[in-house]
Design a protein around this motif. Structure first.
Motif, PDB file in Angstrom:
ATOM      1  N   GLU A 343       0.852  -1.141   0.050  1.00  0.00           N
ATOM      2  CA  GLU A 343      -0.001  -0.133   0.039  1.00  0.00           C
ATOM      3  C   GLU A 343       0.942   1.127   0.072  1.00  0.00           C
ATOM      4  N   SER A 344       2.163   1.183   0.348  1.00  0.00           N
ATOM      5  CA  SER A 344       3.042   2.349   0.293  1.00  0.00           C
ATOM      6  C   SER A 344       2.954   2.934  -1.064  1.00  0.00           C
ATOM      7  N   LEU A 345       3.035   4.434  -1.030  1.00  0.00           N
ATOM      8  CA  LEU A 345       2.940   5.048  -2.157  1.00  0.00           C
ATOM      9  C   LEU A 345       4.355   5.394  -2.639  1.00  0.00           C
ATOM     10  N   VAL A 346       4.673   5.076  -4.059  1.00  0.00           N
ATOM     11  CA  VAL A 346       6.058   5.326  -4.775  1.00  0.00           C
ATOM     12  C   VAL A 346       5.840   6.257  -6.024  1.00  0.00           C
ATOM     13  N   TRP A 347       6.859   6.680  -6.373  1.00  0.00           N
ATOM     14  CA  TRP A 347       7.011   7.466  -7.378  1.00  0.00           C
ATOM     15  C   TRP A 347       8.278   7.502  -8.015  1.00  0.00           C
ATOM     16  N   LYS A 348       8.343   7.533  -9.502  1.00  0.00           N
ATOM     17  CA  LYS A 348       9.566   7.546 -10.390  1.00  0.00           C
ATOM     18  C   LYS A 348       9.388   8.590 -11.417  1.00  0.00           C
ATOM     19  N   GLY A 350       8.566  10.202 -14.781  1.00  0.00           N
ATOM     20  CA  GLY A 350       7.954   9.805 -15.880  1.00  0.00           C
ATOM     21  C   GLY A 350       6.377   9.497 -15.281  1.00  0.00           C
ATOM     22  N   MET A 351       6.340   9.316 -14.155  1.00  0.00           N
ATOM     23  CA  MET A 351       4.607   8.923 -13.239  1.00  0.00           C
ATOM     24  C   MET A 351       4.410  10.284 -13.184  1.00  0.00           C
ATOM     25  N   ALA A 352       2.953  10.440 -13.434  1.00  0.00           N
ATOM     26  CA  ALA A 352       2.183  11.550 -13.422  1.00  0.00           C
ATOM     27  C   ALA A 352       2.196  12.025 -11.829  1.00  0.00           C
ATOM     28  N   ASN A 353       1.661  10.974 -10.959  1.00  0.00           N
ATOM     29  CA  ASN A 353       1.438  10.836  -9.775  1.00  0.00           C
ATOM     30  C   ASN A 353       1.840   9.832  -8.914  1.00  0.00           C
ATOM     31  N   TRP A 354       1.877   9.974  -7.715  1.00  0.00           N
ATOM     32  CA  TRP A 354       2.146   9.002  -6.675  1.00  0.00           C
ATOM     33  C   TRP A 354       1.123   7.803  -6.719  1.00  0.00           C
ATOM     34  N   ALA A 355       1.635   6.490  -6.623  1.00  0.00           N
ATOM     35  CA  ALA A 355       0.724   5.429  -6.873  1.00  0.00           C
ATOM     36  C   ALA A 355       1.304   4.244  -5.685  1.00  0.00           C
ATOM     37  N   PRO A 356       0.199   3.570  -5.337  1.00  0.00           N
ATOM     38  CA  PRO A 356       0.764   2.490  -4.377  1.00  0.00           C
ATOM     39  C   PRO A 356       1.497   1.530  -5.197  1.00  0.00           C
ATOM     40  N   LEU A 357       2.396   1.021  -4.317  1.00  0.00           N
ATOM     41  CA  LEU A 357       3.473  -0.010  -4.872  1.00  0.00           C
ATOM     42  C   LEU A 357       2.904  -1.264  -5.883  1.00  0.00           C
ATOM     43  N   GLN A 358       1.673  -1.749  -5.353  1.00  0.00           N
ATOM     44  CA  GLN A 358       1.058  -2.852  -6.068  1.00  0.00           C
ATOM     45  C   GLN A 358       0.721  -2.396  -7.456  1.00  0.00           C
ATOM     46  N   GLU A 359       0.617  -1.185  -7.674  1.00  0.00           N
ATOM     47  CA  GLU A 359       0.096  -0.850  -9.041  1.00  0.00           C
ATOM     48  C   GLU A 359       1.048  -0.366 -10.090  1.00  0.00           C
ATOM     49  N   VAL A 360       2.285  -0.373  -9.473  1.00  0.00           N
ATOM     50  CA  VAL A 360       3.502  -0.102 -10.521  1.00  0.00           C
ATOM     51  C   VAL A 360       3.928  -1.216 -11.000  1.00  0.00           C
ATOM     52  N   GLU A 361       3.867  -1.670 -12.496  1.00  0.00           N
ATOM     53  CA  GLU A 361       3.929  -2.791 -13.080  1.00  0.00           C
ATOM     54  C   GLU A 361       5.322  -3.482 -12.717  1.00  0.00           C
ATOM     55  N   GLU A 362       6.429  -2.777 -12.658  1.00  0.00           N
ATOM     56  CA  GLU A 362       7.670  -3.449 -12.483  1.00  0.00           C
ATOM     57  C   GLU A 362       7.927  -3.926 -11.123  1.00  0.00           C
ATOM     58  N   LEU A 363       7.128  -3.341 -10.266  1.00  0.00           N
ATOM     59  CA  LEU A 363       7.115  -3.531  -8.809  1.00  0.00           C
ATOM     60  C   LEU A 363       6.420  -4.634  -8.127  1.00  0.00           C
TER      61      LEU A 363
END
Length: 378
Positions: A343-348, A350-363
């Motif tokens: 559930e932790s928010l991550v950002w890199k 190229g991403m428009a907004n912060w997103a939960p870790l489980q929603e970032v494809e490579e993570l």
């Protein structure tokens, strides 16, 4: 004047007609009134000043006690003494009795301290030793009991004589009280007021058993060995530190120390690795310029490698605070040790907004349970 009148006058002058005590000291607790053959004239005047009490003792037995005031000593004013002596119809001749004047004012700033260290058991530091010292104040609240139980036949009893007894009593009861308090060792110095009041309540009944009132009791200092102090200070700092940042800092210091250790294999390898990184950084800064300032000329037909991929850096949030950047592997390690979760928010970049870790494809690979897609039909 005939010989009999002179003898009568001389004898009458030997009988005390005023019983009083003028105290010119600041440490006398009890003083025995001295007079010729212990004889007091019938109808003598007793003067008891403020802050005093007069105690009459007959052959070791407590008789009458007088508070501040002026009294005429008769059977009416000495009922207990009259009973002890068997005066049924009054008395007209001088009588014998010991008279003690007792100071009832407050004796302040009396010192106490533990002669030997007190050994306590602490859950975190094991067996520890402490010392303590402070002051106390007392006064005589039951003069009769005090004279009978403590003073005895002492003609001039001072607070120095009673202090040794009281200090031993205080040290013993203090040891019992701090042992039963079961406080963490670092809290003794911070709770001296509460501990002082608790000790006073515990000790007061034993003081009162001999006619003394423990009015004040203060713990001024609780001391411990220097090595224990340092250990407690270090422990208290750990409670305030961000352990993740501390681990990262120590790892960085260890890498730095290893790089400086040129004599060891690990240090040499680390030094070579850092040298390669430094060479790459220098090459990048120089734009590929060769030594001598000349640009490298690619040979005809030679394959030109593509540019090195740029490592992706991630930012993550912990307790609403932005952390990072960290690499993919570092982020995976944070997930593994539960610093962050799905559930932790991550950002890199190229991403428009912060997103939960489980929603970032490579993570999503952090979550486990990934299965490959079905094989295509042949």
């Amino acid at each position: 004047m005939d010989i009999f009148s002179k003898i009568k006058e001389k004898l009458s002058n030997e009988f005390i007609d005023i019983v009083e005590w003028l105290d010119y000291t600041d440490d006398t607790i009890a003083h025995r009134f001295e007079r010729y053959q212990n004889e007091i004239k019938n109808g003598a005047k007793l003067i008891v000043r403020e802050g005093q009490t007069a105690v009459f003792v007959n052959e070791g037995q407590l008789a009458d006690v007088f508070g501040p005031g002026t009294y005429e000593l008769t059977t009416k004013n000495l009922p207990i003494l009259a009973t002890l002596k068997g005066w049924k119809y009054g008395f007209n001749s001088p009588f014998k009795a010991e008279v003690y004047f007792v100071n009832t004012h407050l004796f302040t700033d009396e010192k106490w301290g533990t002669k030997n260290p007190i050994t306590l058991s602490d859950d975190r530091f094991g067996l520890v030793e402490i010392r303590a010292f402070g002051t106390y104040a007392f006064k005589i609240v039951d003069p009769g009991k005090f004279i009978v139980d403590i003073v005895g036949t002492d003609n001039n009893f001072t607070n120095f004589e009673i202090n040794e007894h009281l200090k031993s009593l205080i040290a013993t009861r203090f040891t019992d009280t701090v042992g039963e308090a079961n406080l963490p060792i670092e809290l003794y110095a911070a709770n001296t007021s509460e501990l002082s009041e608790t000790c006073r309540e515990v000790m007061a009944p034993e003081f009162e058993s001999v006619g003394i009132g423990l009015e004040k009791f203060y713990i001024e200092n609780v001391s411990m060995p220097e090595d224990l102090k340092k250990e407690i200070f270090e422990y208290s700092r750990l409670d305030k530190l961000d352990m993740q940042k501390l681990a990262q800092f120590k790892a960085a210091k260890a890498m730095e120390a290893a790089a400086k250790n040129e004599g060891g294999t690990a240090g040499a390898g680390m030094g070579m690795g850092m040298g390669f990184v430094l060479a790459q950084q220098m090459g990048s800064m120089m734009g590929g310029t060769q030594l001598g300032g000349q640009q490298p000329v690619p040979q005809a037909g030679a394959a030109v490698p593509p540019p090195m991929p740029v490592a992706v850096q991630y930012y993550y949030a912990v307790n609403g605070t932005q952390q990072g950047p960290v690499s993919f592997d570092q982020l995976k390690a944070l997930f593994a040790n539960r610093t962050i979760n799905k559930e932790s928010l991550v950002w890199k970049q190229g991403m428009a907004n912060w997103a939960p870790l489980q929603e970032v494809e490579e993570l999503k690979s952090f979550l486990g349970g990934n299965t490959p897609p079905p094989l295509p039909n042949g």
